[in-house]
Design a protein around this motif. Structure first.
Motif, mmCIF file in Angstrom:
data_model
loop_
_atom_site.group_PDB
_atom_site.id
_atom_site.type_symbol
_atom_site.label_atom_id
_atom_site.label_comp_id
_atom_site.label_asym_id
_atom_site.label_seq_id
_atom_site.Cartn_x
_atom_site.Cartn_y
_atom_site.Cartn_z
ATOM 1 N N UNK A 194 5.143 9.166 -3.574
ATOM 2 C CA UNK A 194 4.621 7.830 -3.282
ATOM 3 C C UNK A 194 4.838 6.858 -4.434
ATOM 4 N N UNK A 195 4.686 7.320 -5.664
ATOM 5 C CA UNK A 195 4.742 6.443 -6.846
ATOM 6 C C UNK A 195 5.999 5.568 -6.895
ATOM 7 N N UNK A 196 7.203 6.084 -6.578
ATOM 8 C CA UNK A 196 8.402 5.225 -6.653
ATOM 9 C C UNK A 196 8.397 4.076 -5.640
ATOM 10 N N UNK A 197 7.590 4.186 -4.584
ATOM 11 C CA UNK A 197 7.560 3.153 -3.551
ATOM 12 C C UNK A 197 6.689 1.963 -3.947
ATOM 13 N N UNK A 198 5.860 2.141 -4.962
ATOM 14 C CA UNK A 198 4.929 1.092 -5.371
ATOM 15 C C UNK A 198 5.453 0.362 -6.595
ATOM 16 N N UNK A 240 5.550 -1.262 -10.297
ATOM 17 C CA UNK A 240 4.958 -0.835 -11.561
ATOM 18 C C UNK A 240 3.804 -1.767 -11.912
ATOM 19 N N UNK A 241 2.805 -1.214 -12.564
ATOM 20 C CA UNK A 241 1.655 -2.026 -12.936
ATOM 21 C C UNK A 241 0.369 -1.250 -12.801
ATOM 22 N N UNK A 247 -3.357 -4.830 -4.720
ATOM 23 C CA UNK A 247 -3.179 -6.199 -4.223
ATOM 24 C C UNK A 247 -1.874 -6.323 -3.438
ATOM 25 N N UNK A 248 -0.800 -5.753 -3.965
ATOM 26 C CA UNK A 248 0.483 -5.798 -3.262
ATOM 27 C C UNK A 248 0.385 -5.067 -1.923
ATOM 28 N N UNK A 249 -0.262 -3.899 -1.928
ATOM 29 C CA UNK A 249 -0.440 -3.143 -0.687
ATOM 30 C C UNK A 249 -1.186 -3.976 0.354
ATOM 31 N N UNK A 250 -2.257 -4.644 -0.068
ATOM 32 C CA UNK A 250 -3.061 -5.445 0.865
ATOM 33 C C UNK A 250 -2.251 -6.596 1.458
ATOM 34 N N UNK A 251 -1.443 -7.250 0.621
ATOM 35 C CA UNK A 251 -0.604 -8.354 1.109
ATOM 36 C C UNK A 251 0.388 -7.845 2.145
ATOM 37 N N UNK A 252 1.012 -6.706 1.871
ATOM 38 C CA UNK A 252 1.989 -6.138 2.802
ATOM 39 C C UNK A 252 1.314 -5.713 4.109
ATOM 40 N N UNK A 253 0.152 -5.063 4.005
ATOM 41 C CA UNK A 253 -0.575 -4.626 5.200
ATOM 42 C C UNK A 253 -0.920 -5.821 6.087
#
Length: 452
Positions: A417-421, A423-424, A431-437
């Motif tokens: 999973x880590x490579x899909x997210x 860096x930070x 926050x990025x996950x929530x925006x995409x969802x």
């Protein structure tokens, strides 16, 4: 001495909760919160019940811990979730205006059994996490004051909480919530007064504190809360259950009062974490060990009692909502007292077993749960607010996006999973996950909106 006093005081609260539970149990009281005379709860019973079930032990610890690390930004970020009382009250009002008696009523009408199954899956996991997390806080407290006593404390609270919850169901939860909330307000009020009166306390410093890790990630979390706050209350069965048991005006006012009372309590508790960062105290055991060295014994005891009372009040409400879910909403079991009690037993046992896992990162449960709930944002906005008909496949796209997002945050450290997210920091990733969802969810729901 300190440990003995804590045990005696908490024991007295457990006994008071048992005494406050109704002596006679009825099916309507167990599942609908009605009194023995068949009356719906009044305004302040509903308000105090809403508040005490939402400022639960995990939330108080989260507010303090985020305050410690990120200063006032962290505490405000967590307090922002309590705007859920405003968005939740709005959603309940819209549902009732359309004749729905619950979220499941509306989802079943719009999306059938599949829509309800997706929703029920999410809230079942949330209820289980509530039982687990609050029992975990009980264990953390007792391990901090008496090494090795955490497991015994968890088992005692689990048994006593289950005993009075299983006797009266939702009616017991409402009555004991009032007792527990009054105790909480008095005890926490005394501790807070002692904090602000202490020589080293400076309100200006607290309100501008950056925390031990700087305020940046606190502001990131505030953005996350802003994205989740519309959908978050809709997936909380404890709040939703209390939205349909009194008349509409009483319910509306209860949500408004619960908002400001709970928000003030959360910010106030966050001050204890911020103050710990300002005086340079080291982080020990979810701040429990830190506070023990920072404050006089009676202030520390007041904080611990506040946490224990809030844990107990959330446990009974979570169990009552679990029984309503399995018996009333899914119809898997007959609408009887025995069936409701059996469900409570299963949830309490599972939650107790999960404490063996011992994950002490309490905010992660909120983050995962909040992300999972985000499939409801586009569905409720387009379907409930705009009154547009949405095809089932659009609902399922939003659901799948939210589930994948929640899983991605939970498994962010896994090699696959880590490579899909990006860096930070983990909160930047959240926050990025929530925006995409949200983007995927709204795209799917809007594409599935039926014309005409």
């Amino acid at each position: 001495m300190q440990t003995t006093v804590l045990i005696v005081l908490f024991g007295a609260i457990l006994i008071a909760s048992l005494l406050a539970a109704p002596r006679r149990a009825s099916v309507e009281g167990f599942f609908g919160g009605r009194s023995a005379e068949g009356a719906a709860p009044g305004l302040w019973v509903l308000v105090l019940s809403q508040v005490t079930t939402w400022i639960f032990a995990r939330s108080l610890m989260n507010a303090a811990i985020l305050g410690y690390y990120y200063g006032i930004a962290g505490t405000l970020a967590y307090a922002a979730y309590y705007a859920s009382f405003l968005t939740g009250g709005f959603i309940v009002g819209r549902l009732r205006a359309q004749g729905a008696g619950s979220m499941q009523d509306w989802l079943g009408t719009e999306f059938g059994g599949t829509g309800n199954a997706c929703y029920n899956f999410v809230i079942a996991l949330r209820l289980l996490s509530e039982v687990f997390a609050n029992l975990l806080v009980v264990g953390l407290i007792f391990n901090a004051v008496l090494a090795g006593s955490g497991t015994a404390a968890i088992l005692i609270v689990a048994v006593v909480g289950l005993a009075y919850s299983a006797w009266g169901g939702l009616s017991a939860a409402l009555r004991t919530d009032v007792v527990q909330m009054v105790v909480f307000l008095v005890v926490f009020g005394l501790a807070f007064a002692a904090l602000i009166a202490s020589p080293g306390f400076d309100v200006g410093a607290v309100l501008t504190a950056p925390g031990t890790s700087g305020s940046y990630n606190g502001w990131v979390l505030l953005a996350v809360a802003a994205l989740q706050v519309f959908s978050y209350p809709a997936h909380d069965p404890v709040m939703m259950d209390r939205g349909f048991i009194a008349d509409e005006e009483t319910t509306r006012m209860s949500f408004l009062h619960a908002f400001w009372i709970s928000t003030l309590c959360i910010i106030g508790f966050g001050f204890f974490g911020i103050q710990a960062s300002l005086v340079g105290a080291s982080y020990e055991g979810e701040l429990i060990g830190t506070w023990r060295t920072m404050f006089p014994s009676w202030v520390f005891l007041a904080l611990m009692i506040s946490l224990l009372v809030s844990a107990l009040s959330t446990l009974d409400s979570a169990l009552a909502s679990a029984s309503r879910l399995v018996v009333e909403e899914t119809g898997w079991l007959p609408r009887t007292l025995d069936a409701g009690r059996a469900v409570m037993l299963v949830f309490m046992v599972l939650g107790t077993v999960l404490t063996l896992w011992g994950n002490a990162t309490l905010f992660d449960a909120v983050a995962v749960s909040g992300t999972a709930s985000m499939f409801l944002a586009p569905v409720l906005f387009v379907g409930l607010v705009l009154h547009r008909e949405v095809a089932l496949w659009g609902y399922l796209v939003a659901f799948a996006a939210a589930m994948l997002g929640a899983f991605a945050y939970f498994a962010r450290g896994w090699d696959m999973v880590a490579p899909l997210l990006p860096e930070g920091h983990k909160y930047e990733q959240l926050l990025v996950i929530c925006v995409v969802v949200l983007a995927v969810g709204f795209a799917g729901v809007l594409a599935a909106t039926k014309r005409g």
